[in-house]
Design a protein around this motif. Structure first.
Motif, mmCIF file in Angstrom:
data_model
loop_
_atom_site.group_PDB
_atom_site.id
_atom_site.type_symbol
_atom_site.label_atom_id
_atom_site.label_comp_id
_atom_site.label_asym_id
_atom_site.label_seq_id
_atom_site.Cartn_x
_atom_site.Cartn_y
_atom_site.Cartn_z
ATOM 1 N N PRO A 106 44.338 36.245 37.663
ATOM 2 C CA PRO A 106 43.619 37.217 38.504
ATOM 3 C C PRO A 106 42.926 36.608 39.715
ATOM 4 O O PRO A 106 42.999 37.169 40.814
ATOM 5 C CB PRO A 106 42.611 37.837 37.526
ATOM 6 C CG PRO A 106 43.310 37.759 36.200
ATOM 7 C CD PRO A 106 44.026 36.437 36.228
ATOM 8 N N ALA A 107 42.256 35.477 39.552
ATOM 9 C CA ALA A 107 41.522 34.878 40.674
ATOM 10 C C ALA A 107 42.469 34.514 41.817
ATOM 11 O O ALA A 107 42.131 34.686 42.997
ATOM 12 C CB ALA A 107 40.771 33.634 40.203
ATOM 13 N N ARG A 109 45.386 35.973 42.406
ATOM 14 C CA ARG A 109 45.908 37.213 42.980
ATOM 15 C C ARG A 109 44.893 37.838 43.943
ATOM 16 O O ARG A 109 45.239 38.292 45.022
ATOM 17 C CB ARG A 109 46.262 38.193 41.858
ATOM 18 C CG ARG A 109 47.294 39.194 42.310
ATOM 19 C CD ARG A 109 48.307 39.546 41.245
ATOM 20 N NE ARG A 109 49.524 40.046 41.884
ATOM 21 C CZ ARG A 109 50.621 39.349 42.042
ATOM 22 N NH1 ARG A 109 50.679 38.120 41.612
ATOM 23 N NH2 ARG A 109 51.668 39.867 42.643
ATOM 24 N N TYR A 110 43.628 37.886 43.541
ATOM 25 C CA TYR A 110 42.599 38.454 44.415
ATOM 26 C C TYR A 110 42.499 37.672 45.732
ATOM 27 O O TYR A 110 42.354 38.257 46.805
ATOM 28 C CB TYR A 110 41.240 38.447 43.715
ATOM 29 C CG TYR A 110 41.079 39.531 42.672
ATOM 30 C CD1 TYR A 110 41.292 40.874 42.997
ATOM 31 C CD2 TYR A 110 40.711 39.225 41.365
ATOM 32 C CE1 TYR A 110 41.146 41.875 42.042
ATOM 33 C CE2 TYR A 110 40.559 40.217 40.409
ATOM 34 C CZ TYR A 110 40.770 41.539 40.752
ATOM 35 O OH TYR A 110 40.627 42.525 39.802
ATOM 36 N N LYS A 111 42.589 36.352 45.641
ATOM 37 C CA LYS A 111 42.501 35.513 46.840
ATOM 38 C C LYS A 111 43.663 35.804 47.790
ATOM 39 O O LYS A 111 43.478 35.945 49.006
ATOM 40 C CB LYS A 111 42.520 34.035 46.430
ATOM 41 C CG LYS A 111 42.404 33.044 47.579
ATOM 42 C CD LYS A 111 40.974 32.893 48.022
ATOM 43 C CE LYS A 111 40.822 31.776 49.039
ATOM 44 N NZ LYS A 111 39.414 31.599 49.458
ATOM 45 N N VAL A 113 45.627 38.499 47.862
ATOM 46 C CA VAL A 113 45.602 39.892 48.334
ATOM 47 C C VAL A 113 44.614 40.049 49.490
ATOM 48 O O VAL A 113 44.885 40.747 50.466
ATOM 49 C CB VAL A 113 45.266 40.848 47.171
ATOM 50 C CG1 VAL A 113 44.943 42.248 47.693
ATOM 51 C CG2 VAL A 113 46.430 40.920 46.188
ATOM 52 N N GLU A 114 43.477 39.383 49.383
ATOM 53 C CA GLU A 114 42.492 39.411 50.466
ATOM 54 C C GLU A 114 43.117 38.913 51.773
ATOM 55 O O GLU A 114 42.944 39.523 52.836
ATOM 56 C CB GLU A 114 41.293 38.543 50.092
ATOM 57 C CG GLU A 114 40.234 38.431 51.174
ATOM 58 C CD GLU A 114 39.179 37.385 50.849
ATOM 59 O OE1 GLU A 114 38.325 37.136 51.716
ATOM 60 O OE2 GLU A 114 39.199 36.804 49.733
ATOM 61 N N ARG A 117 45.879 41.413 53.099
ATOM 62 C CA ARG A 117 45.300 42.596 53.737
ATOM 63 C C ARG A 117 44.764 42.263 55.126
ATOM 64 O O ARG A 117 44.884 43.065 56.056
ATOM 65 C CB ARG A 117 44.194 43.172 52.854
ATOM 66 C CG ARG A 117 44.717 43.886 51.616
ATOM 67 C CD ARG A 117 43.593 44.300 50.694
ATOM 68 N NE ARG A 117 44.098 45.072 49.559
ATOM 69 C CZ ARG A 117 43.411 45.278 48.442
ATOM 70 N NH1 ARG A 117 42.183 44.772 48.309
ATOM 71 N NH2 ARG A 117 43.925 45.994 47.464
ATOM 72 N N VAL A 136 48.336 45.932 46.765
ATOM 73 C CA VAL A 136 47.885 45.339 48.024
ATOM 74 C C VAL A 136 47.644 46.431 49.072
ATOM 75 O O VAL A 136 46.582 46.499 49.692
ATOM 76 C CB VAL A 136 48.909 44.308 48.553
ATOM 77 C CG1 VAL A 136 48.384 43.653 49.833
ATOM 78 C CG2 VAL A 136 49.197 43.244 47.497
ATOM 79 N N LEU A 189 46.862 42.246 35.572
ATOM 80 C CA LEU A 189 46.464 42.662 36.919
ATOM 81 C C LEU A 189 47.681 42.880 37.809
ATOM 82 O O LEU A 189 48.504 41.985 37.958
ATOM 83 C CB LEU A 189 45.551 41.592 37.547
ATOM 84 C CG LEU A 189 45.137 41.833 39.000
ATOM 85 C CD1 LEU A 189 44.298 43.099 39.127
ATOM 86 C CD2 LEU A 189 44.382 40.625 39.553
#
Length: 225
Positions: A106-107, A109-111, A113-114, A117, A136, A189
């Motif tokens: 998850p960490a 993926r969040y990085k 995706v940020e 975007r 996304v 996630l």
């Protein structure tokens, strides 16, 4: 002024996403963002640091200091890791396997995706991946979900590996592909999933040119051209 869309292309490995996305972007005069390359760069960083993917604290520390830059030039992407051009280094078979595993964290993926975007938010971009339309950019103006039978996808990947001089066999490639499909579709996630508003394109019997044309026609319709 003609609206510049965010075009999301999702699907399993070797369904034809990346090649089609690059050519579609070129045809539309858009930029192409290879999101998979970003996960590959993360995987390369972890490999270089000798980090086991079960070591969450070390992964978190790596992400805090991670320096990934994607330079977009038309339909071409150049990926820099710590200011080094790693376009070739991230295309090995081993990094490909590692990228599948690291993308489930998850960490990570969040990085990513940020960053995705931030790069694509103004539109005029084609993105391909596993979760572009579902996670996304859930509000992307047009979404595609590309599929093909596992045997067809495995043969495509096998031929790619042969062309690169990588020795393997079709059975092994199919098993690895099935494992990756399972990983992608079952992660907690942002799993690989077709959203209800995505247009499914079965590429099993299509040439690359036919794939691109099929998506292009849908985009023109969406633009009202």
């Amino acid at each position: 002024m003609k609206k510049r869309l965010i075009i999301a292309i999702d699907g399993p490995a070797a369904s034809g996403k990346s090649t089609t996305a690059r050519l579609l972007a070129q045809k539309l005069g858009y930029v192409y963002l290879d999101t998979g390359a970003m996960y590959r760069a993360c995987a390369l960083k972890a490999e270089r640091l000798g980090i086991d993917l079960s070591q969450k604290d070390e992964i978190a520390a790596m992400l805090d200091a991670l320096d990934i830059e994607v330079v977009l030039s038309g339909h071409q992407n150049t990926v820099f890791l710590d200011r080094e051009d790693v376009n070739e280094a991230i295309r090995t078979h081993e990094i490909s396997r590692l990228a599948s595993d690291i993308s489930a964290i998850p960490a990570v993926r969040y990085k990513m995706v940020e960053l995705q975007r931030r790069i694509a938010n103004n539109g005029g971009v084609v993105l391909d991946g596993r979760d572009i339309g579902s996670f996304v950019f859930p509000d992307a103006e047009i979404k595609f979900f590309m599929v093909a039978p596992p045997e067809v996808r495995a043969l495509r990947r096998f031929k790619e590996l042969q062309a690169k001089g990588i020795e393997t066999d079709l059975d092994t490639v199919l098993k690895e592909l099935n494992k990756r499909d399972l990983n992608d579709s079952s992660r907690a996630l942002a799993p690989l999933v077709r959203t209800s508003d995505a247009i499914e394109i079965d590429t099993g019997c299509l040439t690359i040119e036919e794939q691109v044309e099929a998506l292009y026609e849908h985009v023109l319709e969406r633009l009202g051209v």
